[in-house]
Design a protein around this motif. Structure first.
Motif, PDB file in Angstrom:
ATOM      1  N   UNK A 155      -3.398 -14.730   6.227  1.00 39.34           N
ATOM      2  CA  UNK A 155      -2.118 -15.416   6.038  1.00 39.34           C
ATOM      3  C   UNK A 155      -1.259 -14.623   5.044  1.00 39.34           C
ATOM      4  N   UNK A 166       1.257 -15.186   3.096  1.00 43.68           N
ATOM      5  CA  UNK A 166       1.575 -15.663   1.754  1.00 43.68           C
ATOM      6  C   UNK A 166       0.381 -15.547   0.825  1.00 43.68           C
ATOM      7  N   UNK A 167      -0.816 -15.731   1.370  1.00 45.21           N
ATOM      8  CA  UNK A 167      -1.996 -15.646   0.536  1.00 45.21           C
ATOM      9  C   UNK A 167      -2.261 -14.186   0.121  1.00 45.21           C
ATOM     10  N   UNK A 211      -0.213 -13.436  -2.862  1.00 42.41           N
ATOM     11  CA  UNK A 211      -0.789 -13.927  -4.114  1.00 42.41           C
ATOM     12  C   UNK A 211      -1.918 -13.023  -4.583  1.00 42.41           C
ATOM     13  N   UNK A 212      -2.753 -12.582  -3.633  1.00 41.36           N
ATOM     14  CA  UNK A 212      -3.890 -11.749  -4.016  1.00 41.36           C
ATOM     15  C   UNK A 212      -3.421 -10.377  -4.509  1.00 41.36           C
ATOM     16  N   UNK A 239      -0.668  -9.882  -6.151  1.00 42.73           N
ATOM     17  CA  UNK A 239      -0.238 -10.129  -7.529  1.00 42.73           C
ATOM     18  C   UNK A 239      -1.455 -10.210  -8.445  1.00 42.73           C
ATOM     19  N   UNK A 240      -2.466 -10.947  -7.964  1.00 40.32           N
ATOM     20  CA  UNK A 240      -3.671 -11.135  -8.781  1.00 40.32           C
ATOM     21  C   UNK A 240      -4.306  -9.785  -9.128  1.00 40.32           C
ATOM     22  N   UNK A 274       5.361  -8.510 -11.294  1.00 38.66           N
ATOM     23  CA  UNK A 274       5.095  -9.602 -10.358  1.00 38.66           C
ATOM     24  C   UNK A 274       6.334 -10.146  -9.685  1.00 38.66           C
ATOM     25  N   UNK A 306      13.042 -12.851   8.917  1.00 38.45           N
ATOM     26  CA  UNK A 306      12.681 -14.265   8.821  1.00 38.45           C
ATOM     27  C   UNK A 306      11.492 -14.462   7.882  1.00 38.45           C
ATOM     28  N   UNK A 307      10.477 -13.597   8.013  1.00 43.42           N
ATOM     29  CA  UNK A 307       9.289 -13.743   7.175  1.00 43.42           C
ATOM     30  C   UNK A 307       9.551 -13.343   5.735  1.00 43.42           C
ATOM     31  N   UNK A 318      11.475 -14.697   3.969  1.00 44.19           N
ATOM     32  CA  UNK A 318      11.586 -15.985   3.272  1.00 44.19           C
ATOM     33  C   UNK A 318      10.333 -16.228   2.436  1.00 44.19           C
ATOM     34  N   UNK A 319       9.167 -15.963   3.057  1.00 38.64           N
ATOM     35  CA  UNK A 319       7.900 -16.214   2.375  1.00 38.64           C
ATOM     36  C   UNK A 319       7.694 -15.211   1.243  1.00 38.64           C
ATOM     37  N   UNK A 372       9.923 -15.696  -1.700  1.00 40.60           N
ATOM     38  CA  UNK A 372       9.557 -16.847  -2.533  1.00 40.60           C
ATOM     39  C   UNK A 372       8.413 -16.498  -3.476  1.00 40.60           C
ATOM     40  N   UNK A 373       7.461 -15.719  -2.981  1.00 41.77           N
ATOM     41  CA  UNK A 373       6.305 -15.374  -3.812  1.00 41.77           C
ATOM     42  C   UNK A 373       6.711 -14.440  -4.944  1.00 41.77           C
ATOM     43  N   UNK A 388      15.406 -21.251   0.919  1.00 40.65           N
ATOM     44  CA  UNK A 388      14.432 -22.251   0.455  1.00 40.65           C
ATOM     45  C   UNK A 388      15.044 -23.088  -0.669  1.00 40.65           C
TER      46      UNK A 388
END
Lengths: 324, 290
Positions: free
Chosen positions: A142, A144-145, A148-149, A151-152, A163, A259-260, A262-263, A266-267, A278
């Motif tokens: 996914x 968005x996940x 996050x990873x 960034x982590x 970040x 379009x993507x 957007x995700x 946001x992150x 959003x």
């Protein structure tokens, strides 16, 4: 050909019109933005005055005609939340999104084609298998996940990359861009990697299957029989045939990258128009939502048109004017 | 050998697909029995203790229980939250796919069977919709509809139906030229009977493969929308919302709050995709390729 271009243009205008109607009716049919915009302590009179000032007291179809009339002159309404023209807000954020999307698409194509070629030429090698396994993972992860990873790992644990945000920008022909400053480039790395992942996997798969298909063809056997070097066979004869579908898909996918975004925006708090969308949905800022959709739909229609025309130019077997 | 057995045998010939199927069974069982196998009920506020908040994986709570996957900011056991979240995600994916399949296939078969203006109209709408990315359509719908379990299912169905309609129509156009359809027409069967009893069973293989892929796509899309704050409300957290919640603590190094729900999501999606991949090869009329 010219007739075809004109017919496609007319179709595009029709699509734009239908979409504007749907979007307008949908977005305006629900919720009352007045509840959010006016001070909750204000009395009936103040609410009525604010409603009239924003034109929200008029019937929906009248609001739509006013909207279309203004839209024809390039005015898509004023943002309720910022009280500035909505189209200005979008256009101000657009370069950030386009920069991100272009960078992601470039990575996907420039990295995906060589990797896909390799996997297609040596499907049974360890490298070929690894590339394919990676691309299957790229499809399933996914987006968005993964963001996050990233960034982590690269920001929190390793501390290598920032970040959020765009970093300092430099002007290129009057448009602010991040990739011209070293700090901006550092800000660009993670969002680009995140956004590129899906299409990188897609380009790898397409190139691989195209290569395997092409290697079986007679023209490859003939080129080899002629005594051409393997580099030339692959680099010229195979690659050219593989490129046609890849370029088409890359073109069509550019729309979904936007379009993507957007995700991803946001992150990474990337100040593009996706993040604006959003934020606007959360505060029911209708004019901005409608303006975003109108501009994105127009962008899509334009991209599809260009891809169709480019396709018929790249592959002469496709003659759109006569096919239908 | 019956066709079902032949398909099962061919499916089992791929070890990766079998592994995917085993994983998928595990995911489904975990989702189904979540309330019984979870160490705690994550949404029973009386059982939560703020002293236990943000414990790392494997830490012991004040009451002495071990939290294998750590706890979130409310002191909620992550393993329990993930099992409940998986349940919600899988339920949303299955419900929306089933509804979209039923609607899309009915419309697609009707378009192929009746043709004419109905066909033209339905396919125009489907084409128009398919020219935009699904996430954009879902975003717009949810911006209009608002939050809620029913709203997200509506949005997912609206996004998916066109794929089924297109696939069903394409398959039915091939089938309707065959003789058994002529025979059914000659027997003066009703349109509905021909469509659902004769055409539909013969159009099923590509639709089944598509539906499997689409379950994974629906689960991912729901998670993405929930992550953006537009999907499910906070009272019914799916995996996407858990990940979104964990994002707030990611920068301070509390990785487990969003990393583990993401891994659960990944396992669900990968297992479905592995099964779908093999199913596509086995049901392909040209036979499986090795």
């Amino acid at each position: 050909m010219l007739a075809y271009v004109f017919r496609r243009l007319a179709q595009s205008v029709a699509v734009l019109f239908v979409m504007s109607l749907l979007v307008f009716a949908g977005v305006y049919a629900v919720g009352n933005p007045i509840d959010i915009l006016v001070n909750p302590q204000s009395d009936q009179n103040e609410i009525a005055r604010a409603t009239a000032a924003l034109g929200l007291d008029r019937p929906l179809f009248e609001q739509y005609f006013v909207f279309i009339g203004h839209a024809a002159t390039g005015d898509l309404g004023r943002s309720f939340a910022f009280n500035v023209p909505a189209i200005g807000l979008i256009l101000e954020r657009m370069p950030a999104t386009l920069e991100l999307a272009t960078a992601a698409m470039l990575i996907a194509v420039l990295l995906g084609i060589p990797l896909g070629l390799w996997a297609g030429l040596k499907p049974r090698s360890a490298a070929g298998r690894t590339i394919m396994a990676g691309s299957i993972l790229g499809f399933s992860l996914p987006t968005f996940w993964v963001g996050l990873m990233l960034i982590l790992v690269f920001s929190v644990w390793l501390g290598w990359l920032p970040t959020s945000g765009r970093g300092p920008t430099a002007n290129l022909l009057g448009i602010p861009v991040s990739f011209l400053t070293a700090e901006g480039l550092r800000h660009l790395v993670l969002p680009t990697a995140n956004l590129a992942l899906f299409n990188l996997s897609l380009v790898i798969r397409l190139t691989r299957s195209g290569t395997r298909e092409a290697m079986r063809q007679d023209y490859v056997r003939f080129a080899r029989a002629k005594g051409l070097t393997e580099t030339r066979v692959v680099g010229v004869h195979v690659l050219r045939n593989v490129l046609v579908p890849v370029v088409t898909v890359a073109g069509v996918e550019f729309g979904s990258v936007i379009a993507f975004a957007v995700v991803t925006e946001s992150i990474f708090a990337w100040p593009g128009m996706g993040k604006l969308l959003i934020d606007s949905i959360n505060v029911l800022d209708r004019p901005v939502i409608v303006a975003y959709l109108c501009i994105v739909v127009a962008l899509f229609v334009a991209i599809n048109l260009v891809v169709d025309l480019a396709y018929s130019w790249l592959d002469p077997r496709v003659r759109p004017g006569e096919a239908r | 050998m019956t066709p079902a057995r032949r398909i099962a045998a061919e499916f089992a010939a791929s070890r990766i697909a079998l592994a995917g199927l085993a994983l998928l069974a595990l995911v489904l069982l975990a989702a189904l029995f979540a309330p019984w196998i979870s160490p705690q009920n994550p949404y029973d506020l009386a059982r939560l203790d703020l002293l236990d908040s943000r414990l790392p994986p494997g830490a012991r709570s004040a009451a002495g229980a071990i939290h294998w996957l750590g706890t979130d900011d409310q002191g909620r056991d992550m393993l329990s939250a993930i099992l409940y979240g998986l349940r919600t995600s899988v339920a949303v994916g299955l419900t929306s796919t089933t509804l979209a399949l039923a609607i899309g296939v009915s419309l697609g078969l009707a378009a192929a069977w009746f043709g004419g203006w109905l066909d033209a109209l339905l396919m125009r709408i489907a084409d128009l919709q398919l020219s935009f990315p699904s996430i954009l359509i879902a975003l717009v719908l949810l911006a209009v509809l608002g939050q809620g379990l029913d709203k997200i299912v509506i949005a997912l169905v609206a996004v998916q139906w066109a794929y089924y309609a297109r696939t069903a129509r394409a398959a039915a156009l091939v089938e309707r030229r065959k003789e058994y359809v002529d025979a059914a027409v000659a027997l003066a069967f009703s349109n509905a009977r021909i469509i659902f009893r004769h055409l539909l069973p013969n159009c099923l293989p590509p639709l089944l493969v598509l539906a499997t892929v689409q379950i994974a796509a629906a689960i991912t899309l729901e998670a993405t929308l929930s992550f953006l704050g537009l999907g499910l409300p906070i009272t019914q957290p799916s995996l996407g919302l858990l990940i979104s919640n964990g994002f707030n603590y990611l920068l301070s190094g509390h990785y487990w709050i969003s990393a583990f729900p993401g891994i659960a999501l990944l396992l669900a999606v990968v297992s479905i995709n592995l099964v779908a991949d093999r199913l596509g090869e086995v049901l392909d009329p040209h036979g499986p390729q090795r």
